[in-house]
Design a protein around this motif. Sequence first.
Motif, PDB file in Angstrom:
ATOM      1  N   ARG A 108      51.751  27.762  10.211  1.00 55.87           N
ATOM      2  CA  ARG A 108      50.938  27.749  11.428  1.00 55.87           C
ATOM      3  C   ARG A 108      50.207  26.426  11.601  1.00 55.87           C
ATOM      4  NH1 ARG A 108      49.133  32.797   8.974  1.00 55.87           N
ATOM      5  NH2 ARG A 108      47.579  31.381   8.223  1.00 55.87           N
ATOM      6  N   ASN A 109      50.004  25.719  10.525  1.00 56.33           N
ATOM      7  CA  ASN A 109      49.260  24.472  10.546  1.00 56.33           C
ATOM      8  C   ASN A 109      50.153  23.325  11.012  1.00 56.33           C
ATOM      9  OD1 ASN A 109      48.445  21.884   9.181  1.00 56.33           O
ATOM     10  ND2 ASN A 109      46.618  23.121   8.827  1.00 56.33           N
ATOM     11  N   ASN A 110      49.664  22.502  11.942  1.00 57.99           N
ATOM     12  CA  ASN A 110      50.479  21.404  12.473  1.00 57.99           C
ATOM     13  C   ASN A 110      50.846  20.379  11.409  1.00 57.99           C
ATOM     14  OD1 ASN A 110      50.653  22.396  15.051  1.00 57.99           O
ATOM     15  ND2 ASN A 110      48.803  21.350  15.746  1.00 57.99           N
ATOM     16  N   VAL A 111      49.935  20.093  10.494  1.00 53.93           N
ATOM     17  CA  VAL A 111      50.247  19.133   9.430  1.00 53.93           C
ATOM     18  C   VAL A 111      51.322  19.713   8.512  1.00 53.93           C
ATOM     19  CG1 VAL A 111      49.307  17.820   7.501  1.00 53.93           C
ATOM     20  CG2 VAL A 111      47.947  18.129   9.563  1.00 53.93           C
ATOM     21  N   GLY A 112      51.242  21.003   8.238  1.00 54.29           N
ATOM     22  CA  GLY A 112      52.276  21.652   7.436  1.00 54.29           C
ATOM     23  C   GLY A 112      53.623  21.608   8.129  1.00 54.29           C
ATOM     24  N   ARG A 113      53.621  21.835   9.438  1.00 51.66           N
ATOM     25  CA  ARG A 113      54.879  21.761  10.195  1.00 51.66           C
ATOM     26  C   ARG A 113      55.438  20.337  10.198  1.00 51.66           C
ATOM     27  NH1 ARG A 113      53.676  25.694  15.394  1.00 51.66           N
ATOM     28  NH2 ARG A 113      53.739  27.621  14.185  1.00 51.66           N
ATOM     29  N   LEU A 114      54.548  19.366  10.284  1.00 49.01           N
ATOM     30  CA  LEU A 114      54.986  17.966  10.223  1.00 49.01           C
ATOM     31  C   LEU A 114      55.584  17.658   8.849  1.00 49.01           C
ATOM     32  CD1 LEU A 114      55.045  15.083  11.471  1.00 49.01           C
ATOM     33  CD2 LEU A 114      52.786  14.761  10.453  1.00 49.01           C
ATOM     34  N   ALA A 115      54.929  18.123   7.797  1.00 44.14           N
ATOM     35  CA  ALA A 115      55.448  17.896   6.449  1.00 44.14           C
ATOM     36  C   ALA A 115      56.807  18.564   6.278  1.00 44.14           C
ATOM     37  CB  ALA A 115      54.459  18.417   5.407  1.00 44.14           C
ATOM     38  N   LEU A 116      56.978  19.754   6.845  1.00 48.96           N
ATOM     39  CA  LEU A 116      58.269  20.435   6.765  1.00 48.96           C
ATOM     40  C   LEU A 116      59.343  19.642   7.506  1.00 48.96           C
ATOM     41  CD1 LEU A 116      60.022  22.847   5.973  1.00 48.96           C
ATOM     42  CD2 LEU A 116      59.224  23.995   8.055  1.00 48.96           C
ATOM     43  N   ALA A 117      59.031  19.188   8.714  1.00 46.59           N
ATOM     44  CA  ALA A 117      60.006  18.409   9.488  1.00 46.59           C
ATOM     45  C   ALA A 117      60.400  17.136   8.745  1.00 46.59           C
ATOM     46  CB  ALA A 117      59.438  18.068  10.864  1.00 46.59           C
ATOM     47  N   ASN A 118      59.427  16.465   8.153  1.00 45.25           N
ATOM     48  CA  ASN A 118      59.737  15.240   7.408  1.00 45.25           C
ATOM     49  C   ASN A 118      60.512  15.542   6.130  1.00 45.25           C
ATOM     50  OD1 ASN A 118      58.633  13.426   9.214  1.00 45.25           O
ATOM     51  ND2 ASN A 118      56.593  13.648   8.357  1.00 45.25           N
ATOM     52  N   SER A 119      60.195  16.636   5.465  1.00 42.13           N
ATOM     53  CA  SER A 119      60.940  17.005   4.259  1.00 42.13           C
ATOM     54  C   SER A 119      62.402  17.281   4.597  1.00 42.13           C
ATOM     55  CB  SER A 119      60.320  18.242   3.605  1.00 42.13           C
ATOM     56  OG  SER A 119      59.013  17.976   3.175  1.00 42.13           O
ATOM     57  N   ILE A 120      62.626  17.945   5.709  1.00 47.22           N
ATOM     58  CA  ILE A 120      64.000  18.241   6.137  1.00 47.22           C
ATOM     59  C   ILE A 120      64.734  16.948   6.467  1.00 47.22           C
ATOM     60  CG2 ILE A 120      65.365  19.273   7.995  1.00 47.22           C
ATOM     61  CD1 ILE A 120      63.150  21.489   8.089  1.00 47.22           C
ATOM     62  N   THR A 121      64.081  16.062   7.200  1.00 48.09           N
ATOM     63  CA  THR A 121      64.724  14.811   7.606  1.00 48.09           C
ATOM     64  C   THR A 121      64.974  13.884   6.424  1.00 48.09           C
ATOM     65  OG1 THR A 121      63.775  14.980   9.814  1.00 48.09           O
ATOM     66  CG2 THR A 121      64.487  12.797   9.106  1.00 48.09           C
ATOM     67  N   LEU A 122      64.066  13.866   5.467  1.00 44.56           N
ATOM     68  CA  LEU A 122      64.246  12.989   4.304  1.00 44.56           C
ATOM     69  C   LEU A 122      65.308  13.507   3.337  1.00 44.56           C
ATOM     70  CD1 LEU A 122      60.541  12.011   3.622  1.00 44.56           C
ATOM     71  CD2 LEU A 122      62.371  10.523   4.427  1.00 44.56           C
ATOM     72  N   THR A 123      65.761  14.723   3.544  1.00 47.76           N
ATOM     73  CA  THR A 123      66.829  15.283   2.723  1.00 47.76           C
ATOM     74  C   THR A 123      68.151  14.984   3.412  1.00 47.76           C
ATOM     75  OG1 THR A 123      65.326  17.065   2.108  1.00 47.76           O
ATOM     76  CG2 THR A 123      67.640  17.368   1.592  1.00 47.76           C
ATOM     77  N   PRO A 124      68.987  14.134   2.823  1.00 52.34           N
ATOM     78  CA  PRO A 124      70.243  13.766   3.483  1.00 52.34           C
ATOM     79  C   PRO A 124      71.090  14.981   3.850  1.00 52.34           C
ATOM     80  CG  PRO A 124      69.840  12.356   1.608  1.00 52.34           C
ATOM     81  CD  PRO A 124      68.796  13.438   1.571  1.00 52.34           C
ATOM     82  N   GLY A 125      71.716  14.893   5.017  1.00 52.47           N
ATOM     83  CA  GLY A 125      72.542  15.986   5.493  1.00 52.47           C
ATOM     84  C   GLY A 125      71.853  16.830   6.544  1.00 52.47           C
ATOM     85  N   THR A 126      70.552  16.661   6.696  1.00 48.12           N
ATOM     86  CA  THR A 126      69.812  17.382   7.732  1.00 48.12           C
ATOM     87  C   THR A 126      68.845  16.418   8.417  1.00 48.12           C
ATOM     88  OG1 THR A 126      68.169  18.055   6.077  1.00 48.12           O
ATOM     89  CG2 THR A 126      69.893  19.651   6.606  1.00 48.12           C
ATOM     90  N   ILE A 127      68.727  16.591   9.722  1.00 50.27           N
ATOM     91  CA  ILE A 127      67.780  15.791  10.504  1.00 50.27           C
ATOM     92  C   ILE A 127      67.069  16.723  11.472  1.00 50.27           C
ATOM     93  CG2 ILE A 127      67.517  13.960  12.219  1.00 50.27           C
ATOM     94  CD1 ILE A 127      70.025  12.667  11.081  1.00 50.27           C
ATOM     95  N   THR A 128      65.762  16.686  11.453  1.00 52.26           N
ATOM     96  CA  THR A 128      64.997  17.473  12.411  1.00 52.26           C
ATOM     97  C   THR A 128      65.038  16.757  13.754  1.00 52.26           C
ATOM     98  OG1 THR A 128      63.532  18.210  10.638  1.00 52.26           O
ATOM     99  CG2 THR A 128      62.769  18.527  12.898  1.00 52.26           C
ATOM    100  N   LEU A 129      65.621  17.403  14.751  1.00 55.64           N
ATOM    101  CA  LEU A 129      65.745  16.797  16.072  1.00 55.64           C
ATOM    102  C   LEU A 129      64.539  17.098  16.950  1.00 55.64           C
ATOM    103  CD1 LEU A 129      69.472  17.724  16.742  1.00 55.64           C
ATOM    104  CD2 LEU A 129      68.569  15.544  15.917  1.00 55.64           C
ATOM    105  N   ASP A 130      64.018  18.328  16.844  1.00 56.94           N
ATOM    106  CA  ASP A 130      62.894  18.723  17.695  1.00 56.94           C
ATOM    107  C   ASP A 130      62.146  19.868  17.038  1.00 56.94           C
ATOM    108  OD1 ASP A 130      61.211  18.742  19.890  1.00 56.94           O
ATOM    109  OD2 ASP A 130      62.556  19.941  21.138  1.00 56.94           O
ATOM    110  N   VAL A 131      60.863  19.903  17.311  1.00 59.55           N
ATOM    111  CA  VAL A 131      60.018  21.009  16.867  1.00 59.55           C
ATOM    112  C   VAL A 131      59.326  21.554  18.096  1.00 59.55           C
ATOM    113  CG1 VAL A 131      58.084  21.708  15.417  1.00 59.55           C
ATOM    114  CG2 VAL A 131      59.656  19.931  14.615  1.00 59.55           C
ATOM    115  N   ASP A 132      59.509  22.837  18.340  1.00 60.23           N
ATOM    116  CA  ASP A 132      58.893  23.487  19.492  1.00 60.23           C
ATOM    117  C   ASP A 132      58.203  24.756  18.998  1.00 60.23           C
ATOM    118  OD1 ASP A 132      58.144  24.240  22.032  1.00 60.23           O
ATOM    119  OD2 ASP A 132      60.124  25.013  22.577  1.00 60.23           O
ATOM    120  N   GLY A 133      56.916  24.642  18.734  1.00 60.72           N
ATOM    121  CA  GLY A 133      56.182  25.789  18.190  1.00 60.72           C
ATOM    122  C   GLY A 133      56.661  26.089  16.782  1.00 60.72           C
TER     123      GLY A 133
END
Length: 168
Positions: A108-133
């Motif tokens: 629910r926390n925006n910083v946590g969601r940002l950390a999740l998006a960055n963790s996904i993107t920094l893992t090769p093979g996956t890229i976070t394209l968009d976050v909507d809620g």
Amino acid sequence: MAEASRISKYLYTFIVLFIIWLFLTASLDPQELVIGAIFSAIVASLTYDTFTTRGLRNLHPKRVAYFVAYLPYFLWAMIMANLDVAYRVLHPKRPINPGIVECRTELRNNVGRLALANSITLTPGTITLDVDGDKYFIHWIDVKDASVEGASRNITKPFEKFLKVIFE
């Protein structure tokens, strides 16, 4: 949850900035420590209000323990993803099944969601394209399960179990 006091936010910001200074300089020379403390104090005084809302509560031992545990977990996930991508690139048949999948998060926390998006993107093979809620749209090099639940179980859930404790 109530917002932390100004002094709590300032101290937390100072501590984090000083740790970053120590990490970047990799030195315990007294002159560098003093300069680092001065710069950390100045930057903390200018940014503490936007840097954190929880202040020193972020340094709860459980959160710190999960953060310390998250770092090697994330590095291991990144190494394994690198090896997986290298295998797919070097394999003569290029066994890839790319696609864009939707995942959901419980964070629910925006910083946590940002950390999740960055963790996904920094893992090769996956890229976070968009976050909507609570929805993440992720490009995945090898779609194993295109359903929201399946993609979430494979991509977001492994990181969420740590990030939920750290940021919630």
